[in-house]
Design a protein around this motif. Structure first.
Motif, PDB file in Angstrom:
ATOM      1  N   VAL A  71     107.185 -23.540 -23.309  1.00  0.00           N
ATOM      2  CA  VAL A  71     107.000 -23.088 -21.832  1.00  0.00           C
ATOM      3  C   VAL A  71     107.910 -24.029 -20.969  1.00  0.00           C
ATOM      4  O   VAL A  71     108.411 -23.588 -19.950  1.00  0.00           O
ATOM      5  N   GLU A  72     107.979 -25.313 -21.403  1.00  0.00           N
ATOM      6  CA  GLU A  72     108.745 -26.154 -20.823  1.00  0.00           C
ATOM      7  C   GLU A  72     110.166 -26.058 -20.846  1.00  0.00           C
ATOM      8  O   GLU A  72     110.760 -26.019 -19.702  1.00  0.00           O
ATOM      9  N   ALA A  73     110.611 -25.511 -21.903  1.00  0.00           N
ATOM     10  CA  ALA A  73     111.908 -25.136 -22.112  1.00  0.00           C
ATOM     11  C   ALA A  73     112.185 -23.805 -21.104  1.00  0.00           C
ATOM     12  O   ALA A  73     113.358 -23.724 -20.466  1.00  0.00           O
ATOM     13  N   LYS A  74     111.330 -23.070 -21.290  1.00  0.00           N
ATOM     14  CA  LYS A  74     111.602 -21.727 -20.423  1.00  0.00           C
ATOM     15  C   LYS A  74     111.739 -22.151 -18.893  1.00  0.00           C
ATOM     16  O   LYS A  74     112.518 -21.758 -18.277  1.00  0.00           O
ATOM     17  N   GLU A  75     110.838 -22.991 -18.389  1.00  0.00           N
ATOM     18  CA  GLU A  75     111.068 -23.471 -17.019  1.00  0.00           C
ATOM     19  C   GLU A  75     112.059 -24.572 -16.652  1.00  0.00           C
ATOM     20  O   GLU A  75     111.964 -25.087 -15.602  1.00  0.00           O
ATOM     21  N   LYS A  76     112.876 -24.766 -17.788  1.00  0.00           N
ATOM     22  CA  LYS A  76     113.820 -25.739 -17.861  1.00  0.00           C
ATOM     23  C   LYS A  76     113.411 -27.245 -17.065  1.00  0.00           C
ATOM     24  O   LYS A  76     114.144 -27.966 -16.527  1.00  0.00           O
ATOM     25  N   VAL A  77     112.006 -27.662 -17.526  1.00  0.00           N
ATOM     26  CA  VAL A  77     111.862 -28.882 -17.178  1.00  0.00           C
ATOM     27  C   VAL A  77     111.854 -29.657 -18.463  1.00  0.00           C
ATOM     28  O   VAL A  77     111.994 -29.429 -19.458  1.00  0.00           O
ATOM     29  N   LYS A  78     111.510 -31.109 -18.402  1.00  0.00           N
ATOM     30  CA  LYS A  78     111.762 -31.892 -19.363  1.00  0.00           C
ATOM     31  C   LYS A  78     110.448 -31.767 -20.398  1.00  0.00           C
ATOM     32  O   LYS A  78     109.386 -31.434 -20.215  1.00  0.00           O
ATOM     33  N   ILE A  79     110.933 -31.416 -21.698  1.00  0.00           N
ATOM     34  CA  ILE A  79     109.923 -31.422 -22.654  1.00  0.00           C
ATOM     35  C   ILE A  79     109.517 -32.728 -23.089  1.00  0.00           C
ATOM     36  O   ILE A  79     110.091 -33.775 -23.379  1.00  0.00           O
TER      37      ILE A  79
ATOM     38  N   VAL B 299     113.031 -31.344 -29.920  1.00  0.00           N
ATOM     39  CA  VAL B 299     113.023 -31.046 -28.554  1.00  0.00           C
ATOM     40  C   VAL B 299     114.096 -30.160 -28.513  1.00  0.00           C
ATOM     41  O   VAL B 299     113.946 -28.936 -27.804  1.00  0.00           O
ATOM     42  N   ASP B 300     115.357 -30.477 -28.783  1.00  0.00           N
ATOM     43  CA  ASP B 300     116.621 -29.406 -28.654  1.00  0.00           C
ATOM     44  C   ASP B 300     116.173 -28.206 -29.343  1.00  0.00           C
ATOM     45  O   ASP B 300     116.737 -27.199 -28.494  1.00  0.00           O
ATOM     46  N   LEU B 301     115.724 -27.988 -30.032  1.00  0.00           N
ATOM     47  CA  LEU B 301     115.482 -26.662 -30.795  1.00  0.00           C
ATOM     48  C   LEU B 301     114.787 -25.800 -29.977  1.00  0.00           C
ATOM     49  O   LEU B 301     115.162 -24.591 -29.679  1.00  0.00           O
ATOM     50  N   TYR B 302     113.742 -26.288 -29.139  1.00  0.00           N
ATOM     51  CA  TYR B 302     113.261 -25.454 -28.171  1.00  0.00           C
ATOM     52  C   TYR B 302     114.081 -24.974 -27.030  1.00  0.00           C
ATOM     53  O   TYR B 302     114.026 -23.694 -26.702  1.00  0.00           O
ATOM     54  N   TYR B 303     115.113 -25.691 -26.617  1.00  0.00           N
ATOM     55  CA  TYR B 303     115.913 -25.474 -25.564  1.00  0.00           C
ATOM     56  C   TYR B 303     116.984 -24.326 -26.171  1.00  0.00           C
ATOM     57  O   TYR B 303     117.206 -23.236 -25.510  1.00  0.00           O
ATOM     58  N   GLN B 304     117.382 -24.588 -27.381  1.00  0.00           N
ATOM     59  CA  GLN B 304     118.191 -23.648 -28.235  1.00  0.00           C
ATOM     60  C   GLN B 304     117.733 -22.254 -28.112  1.00  0.00           C
ATOM     61  O   GLN B 304     118.276 -21.443 -27.858  1.00  0.00           O
TER      62      GLN B 304
ATOM     63  N   LYS C 136     104.362 -28.838 -11.306  1.00  0.00           N
ATOM     64  CA  LYS C 136     104.141 -29.798 -10.493  1.00  0.00           C
ATOM     65  C   LYS C 136     104.698 -31.256 -10.991  1.00  0.00           C
ATOM     66  O   LYS C 136     104.513 -31.738 -12.045  1.00  0.00           O
ATOM     67  N   ASP C 137     105.623 -31.851 -10.102  1.00  0.00           N
ATOM     68  CA  ASP C 137     106.340 -32.847 -10.470  1.00  0.00           C
ATOM     69  C   ASP C 137     107.223 -32.717 -11.766  1.00  0.00           C
ATOM     70  O   ASP C 137     107.044 -33.521 -12.510  1.00  0.00           O
ATOM     71  N   GLY C 138     107.702 -31.680 -11.957  1.00  0.00           N
ATOM     72  CA  GLY C 138     108.363 -31.437 -13.434  1.00  0.00           C
ATOM     73  C   GLY C 138     107.748 -31.158 -14.355  1.00  0.00           C
ATOM     74  O   GLY C 138     108.201 -31.540 -15.536  1.00  0.00           O
ATOM     75  N   GLU C 139     106.065 -31.052 -14.241  1.00  0.00           N
ATOM     76  CA  GLU C 139     105.529 -31.080 -15.624  1.00  0.00           C
ATOM     77  C   GLU C 139     104.576 -29.487 -15.464  1.00  0.00           C
ATOM     78  O   GLU C 139     104.482 -28.881 -14.269  1.00  0.00           O
ATOM     79  N   VAL C 140     104.452 -29.044 -16.532  1.00  0.00           N
ATOM     80  CA  VAL C 140     103.898 -27.950 -16.668  1.00  0.00           C
ATOM     81  C   VAL C 140     102.412 -27.933 -16.836  1.00  0.00           C
ATOM     82  O   VAL C 140     101.743 -28.689 -17.659  1.00  0.00           O
ATOM     83  N   ILE C 141     101.706 -27.689 -15.801  1.00  0.00           N
ATOM     84  CA  ILE C 141     100.204 -27.702 -15.855  1.00  0.00           C
ATOM     85  C   ILE C 141      99.576 -26.473 -16.026  1.00  0.00           C
ATOM     86  O   ILE C 141      99.629 -25.395 -15.261  1.00  0.00           O
ATOM     87  N   ILE C 142      98.541 -26.488 -16.947  1.00  0.00           N
ATOM     88  CA  ILE C 142      97.647 -25.371 -17.390  1.00  0.00           C
ATOM     89  C   ILE C 142      96.596 -24.702 -16.364  1.00  0.00           C
ATOM     90  O   ILE C 142      95.886 -25.701 -15.740  1.00  0.00           O
TER      91      ILE C 142
END
Ligand code: ADP
Ligand code: MG
Length: 927
Positions: free
Chosen positions: A370-378, A251-256, A342-348
């Protein structure tokens, strides 16, 4: 009704009788060999067996490819050896175990060899029966598996029956839960392997996550005998085997990666009037193809920013992939257009309908990017890494057989799902157990009171009682009541197989009271008067002090014989059921523990109108009954009619449970084809059958599809999208089309295609020379496997989500299964394409490592254990799975629902609710 049932029964009766009669001549032939074998020395017997073995092995050297033909071929050879082999096994058993197979046991053995189910009652000696077909089928040397319901029984039976096999010169292995891979491999390499269904199934899944053939532990699925076959192929088959683990390891890789994307510059490709191309920036975006890719310059920048030496190094595939997805997430996917938060989730957001698609995830790491980009929890939920239903696992065997005391009620399911038919084998001695009609009380409280009276009475008369309950909770309630009456008793709950087996072995002692849930102590024989070996073992350890043990054994033998007479006089073992189970089969199993081998015994079920089965499935009938009889407190109804309506209700539930299992299987069948395809490809790669050839074929396909896409036949050559073609071609193969000197004004399609293919292949040949052929081959294999595994894992996650989502789509009269089939097929095709694109791109770009320091690193790369195999190597087990924290990187092997929780037990989730009202609700029918 009565008449019809009888008529049907008669037909069945004769069918089974005819069946048995057909085998009598074989039995006679086996018996006829006995005098001849009896006089031979041990060595001569062994030699005779060895001759048959040699003969058989030679006969099966060349086997047909086709499963059905192969089975038939082998069966015919073995049929010819049956009589002599069975006679030899029997003789070996007499000399090693002191048991001579009864004639009915020979018949059971023949049925098992035929690949069918032998229904033989409890105590008929099925463990011994199995030695006949096992030895016969082991002659080919291709391995025979015997499946037991728990580890303890696998061990016990392998040791016990192992004496016969070893006498004959066969090797025996036994799989245990905690074993390492090398031990497993040895066990599977034996002629005969005992183990549980879970171990066999999980080993199969784990094998298909391995990276070399020699790490695989199983060597094929030829013939298996499943003991307690109804438990395993029906009850346990409700829950598939699953190896699960965190869906995203890094998961960290995506944030990095996400952090560096804004530092990169989007570039473009331009062409001046002379046709010279210039590429600017760090990455290019292709809006049409929905892709983004790094430029040469971008590569260098990313390597610097992330501190990576070489992005095209095979060990860095994951990073490069994450970068590409990060680029797509930033440049092609827009908040509130393509997705919402929505509620910290990426919804398509569905691109065609604009509808929100909760629960759906983009595949291949895009969602995480996309989750990393939006800074929400992966979301790193636990996902399926590999899965199979028991049905599909056992259907892989060339030949499948089973044995149990209770199969007939489920004959239809065995037939339809497994193609197994049931033969009912007569008992060795006539059965004289007295099965009394059910008694029904108004309330559960009254029922328990009456049951306790029955138990106390038996106990006082010295008659042993086995009390069956549906849950641990009920067992404990009864136990408390008995304590108040000061009746000595033991409670079992199917948790400690070995200890419980020791206890159950003594359940036939005088006045013994044993309370057990349905599964407790299964597979253990209850001998009236007690089991002298078990008792002697309490006094002395047979290993440490054989003399003391022998003395103790002699003492207990004598005592047990005397005690047996007392128990016989008291009426034998009494079975007291405190509730009817959903399936008649389970009740029959409980009953079957008494009256073995012609012993006297009795059984009775106590029911109340408050029992689940009565409330839910017999409610109409119950109401009528109450009205008519105006039931009084503590006065039960007892009649055959009650028993019959209960059986009717049970049949209903059985049918519904069958439906549920069929449903599960229908879904698994869809995936099964895909799993087979992926595993087949894997295996071919490992065997060296696919590699270079496969890759070159893919190259041709890719070029063909590029030409189709950008230079379609229907379009005038002047309007071909040559720039796009060149761009894609370069991305795939790292070749600039300009260098190919194509004359765009004159070239036709076939020539173009041909030229592009040839140059790609030549280019690849050049790589082979630079890398060294062997090195490139190793790289090919590594990349293929690694990519297949990652993509397959990703696909499984997509299927998980798809299945969840599809249930919600039952609207519009659409059949969810059909939808599921269609969509999963599309997903599968996409996955396959991704595998091919990915592998080719990588192989055409990978760089050989040259300087010394890098070479050192390369060694590491070669030793690098691919992710999936590392996961596969772990043997985390069921119990552990239940409390594996999310995100922990060890995978767990689980059964989807925890099968051991009783419906009425407190739910393991800790809600305090009953399991059936909480997480067990999905498997509950009718409520
Ligand atoms: P099942 O699995 O059919 O319930 P088991 O295999 O546990 O029965 O055997 C029950 C008992 O019968 C065992 O104690 C075994 O030793 C005994 N037994 C089985 N076959 C024979 C035989 N041919 N002769 C003597 N004892 C036997
Ligand atoms: Mg048994």
């Amino acid at each position: 009704m009565d008449f019809i049932e009888k008529a049907v029964g008669a037909v069945f009766g004769t069918k089974h009788e005819r069946d048995v009669k057909r085998m009598r001549p074989l039995v006679a032939a086996i018996n006829a060999l006995e005098p001849e074998l009896e006089v031979l020395s041990d060595d001569d017997l062994r030699a005779r067996f060895a001759v048959i073995r040699e003969r058989t092995r030679e006969a099966v050297v060349d086997l047909p490819e086709d499963t059905r033909e192969r089975s038939k071929f082998v069966q015919k050879i073995l049929d010819g050896e049956l009589v002599e082999t069975f006679a030899l096994v029997r003789e070996a058993s007499k000399r090693t175990l002191g048991m001579r197979h009864f004639d009915v046991q020979l018949i059971g053995g023949i049925v098992l060899h035929e690949g069918r189910i032998a229904e033989m009652r409890t105590g008929e000696g099925k463990t011994l029966v199995a030695t006949l077909p096992v030895s016969l089928n082991a002659l080919t040397g291709r391995g025979v598996h015997v499946v037991t319901v728990n580890d303890y029984l696998a061990r016990r039976d392998a040791e016990w029956m192992g004496q016969i096999y070893r006498f004959l010169g066969l090797t025996v292995g036994c799989i245990q839960n905690q074993m390492r891979d090398d031990e497993r491999k040895e066990a599977y390499g034996s002629d005969v392997t005992y183990g549980t269904n879970n171990e066999f199934g999980f080993d199969y899944l784990r094998d298909n996550m391995k990276f070399t053939l020699d790490r695989m532990v199983q060597r094929g699925h030829v013939y298996t005998i499943v003991d307690e076959v109804d438990s395993i192929l029906i009850d346990e088959a409700r829950t598939p085997l699953i190896i699960s683990g965190p869906s995203e390891l890094s998961v960290d890789l995506y944030y990095q990666v996400d952090a560096i994307i804004p530092k990169l510059q989007r570039g473009e490709e331009t062409e001046d009037k002379y046709g010279n191309k210039t590429i600017t920036g760090d990455y290019l975006v292709d809006e049409k193809g929905q892709t983004a890719s790094l430029t040469e310059q971008g590569m260098g920048r990313v390597e610097k920013l992330l501190g990576v030496e070489n992005l095209w190094d095979p060990s860095q595939t994951e990073i490069l992939h994450a970068v590409n997805q990060g680029l797509r997430a930033h440049s092609l996917f827009q908040l509130d257009r393509d997705y919402i938060i929505k509620d910290g989730e990426v919804i398509i957001v569905d691109e065609f309908t604009g509808r929100l698609m909760p629960g759906r995830r983009w595949s291949d790491g895009l969602h995480q990017a996309v989750e990393a980009k939006e800074k929400v929890k992966i979301q790193s939920e636990n996902q399926t890494l590999a899965t199979i239903t028991l049905q599909n696992y056992f259907r892989m065997y060339d030949k499948l057989a089973g044995m149990t005391g209770t199969a007939e009620t489920e004959e239809e399911e065995f037939e339809k799902i497994y193609g197994l038919n049931v033969a009912v084998i007569p008992t060795h001695m006539p059965m004289i157990r007295d099965d009394r009609p059910d008694v029904v009380y108004k309330t559960e409280k009254e029922k328990f009171r009456a049951a306790i009276e029955d138990i106390v009475e038996c106990h006082q008369q010295g008659q042993p009682v086995l009390v069956g309950t549906v849950s641990i909770e009920k067992s404990e309630r009864l136990s408390a009541m008995l304590q108040r009456r000061k009746v000595k008793h033991v409670v079992l709950n199917a948790k400690y197989h070995e200890r419980e087996a020791d206890i159950v072995a003594q359940a036939g002692r005088k006045g013994a009271v044993t309370i057990a849930t349905n599964m407790a102590g299964r597979g253990t024989d209850i001998v009236l008067g007690g089991n002298p070996e078990g008792l002697a073992r309490i006094d002395a350890d047979p290993e440490a002090d054989p003399e003391a043990y022998a003395a103790a054994l002699a003492k207990h033998r004598e005592r047990c014989v005397a005690e047996k007479q007392e128990v016989l006089d008291a009426g034998g073992l009494h079975i007291l059921g405190t509730e009817r189970h959903e399936a008649r089969r389970i009740d029959n199993q409980l009953r079957g523990r008494s009256g073995r081998q012609g012993d006297p015994g009795s059984s009775r079920f106590y029911l109340s109108l408050e029992d689940d089965l009565m409330r839910i499935f017999a409610s109409d009938w119950v109401r009528k009954m109450m009205d008519r009889l105006g039931m009084e407190e503590d006065i039960p109804i007892e009649s055959r009619m009650v028993t019959k309506s209960v059986a009717r209700a049970q049949k209903q539930v059985e049918a519904r449970n069958f439906e549920i299992r069929k449903h599960l299987l229908e879904y698994d069948d869809v995936m099964n084809k895909q799993r087979e395809a992926v595993y087949r490809l894997r295996r071919r790669i490992l065997e060296g059958l696919e590699g270079r050839g496969y890759i070159l074929r893919v190259v041709e396909d890719i070029v063909a599809s590029l030409v189709d896409r950008f230079c379609p036949e229907s379009v005038d050559p002047g309007d071909w999208e040559t720039a796009a073609l060149e761009n894609e071609y370069r991305q795939f193969f790292g070749i600039a089309v300009a260098e190919l000197e194509i004359d765009w004004d004159t070239i036709n399609r076939p020539d173009l295609e041909e030229k592009l293919i040839t140059s790609a292949k030549e280019h690849y040949q050049g790589r082979a020379e630079r890398f060294g052929d062997e090195e490139l081959e190793r790289l090919e294999r590594y990349l293929l496997l690694d990519t297949v595994d990652r993509q397959w894992k990703d696909h499984l996650l997509a299927l998980d989500h798809l299945r969840e989502g599809i249930g919600l789509r039952a609207y519009g009269q659409r059949n969810p299964l059909v939808e599921y089939k269609r969509e999963s097929y599309e997903l599968f095709e996409e996955m396959w394409e991704r595998i091919e694109d990915h592998v080719v791109k990588f192989l055409f770009h990978a760089e050989p490592v040259e300087d010394l320091e890098q070479r050192r690193r390369q060694v590491r790369v070669q030793e690098y254990r691919p992710e999936m195999e590392a996961l596969a190597a772990s043997h985390a087990q069921q119990e552990q799975a239940a409390n594996t924290p999310v995100g922990q990187s060890r995978p767990a092997t689980v059964r989807r629902q925890q099968p051991k929780v009783g419906r009425n037990d407190p739910c393991p989730c800790g809600s305090g609710k009953k399991y059936k009202r909480c997480h067990g609700a999905t498997t509950t029918v009718g409520s």
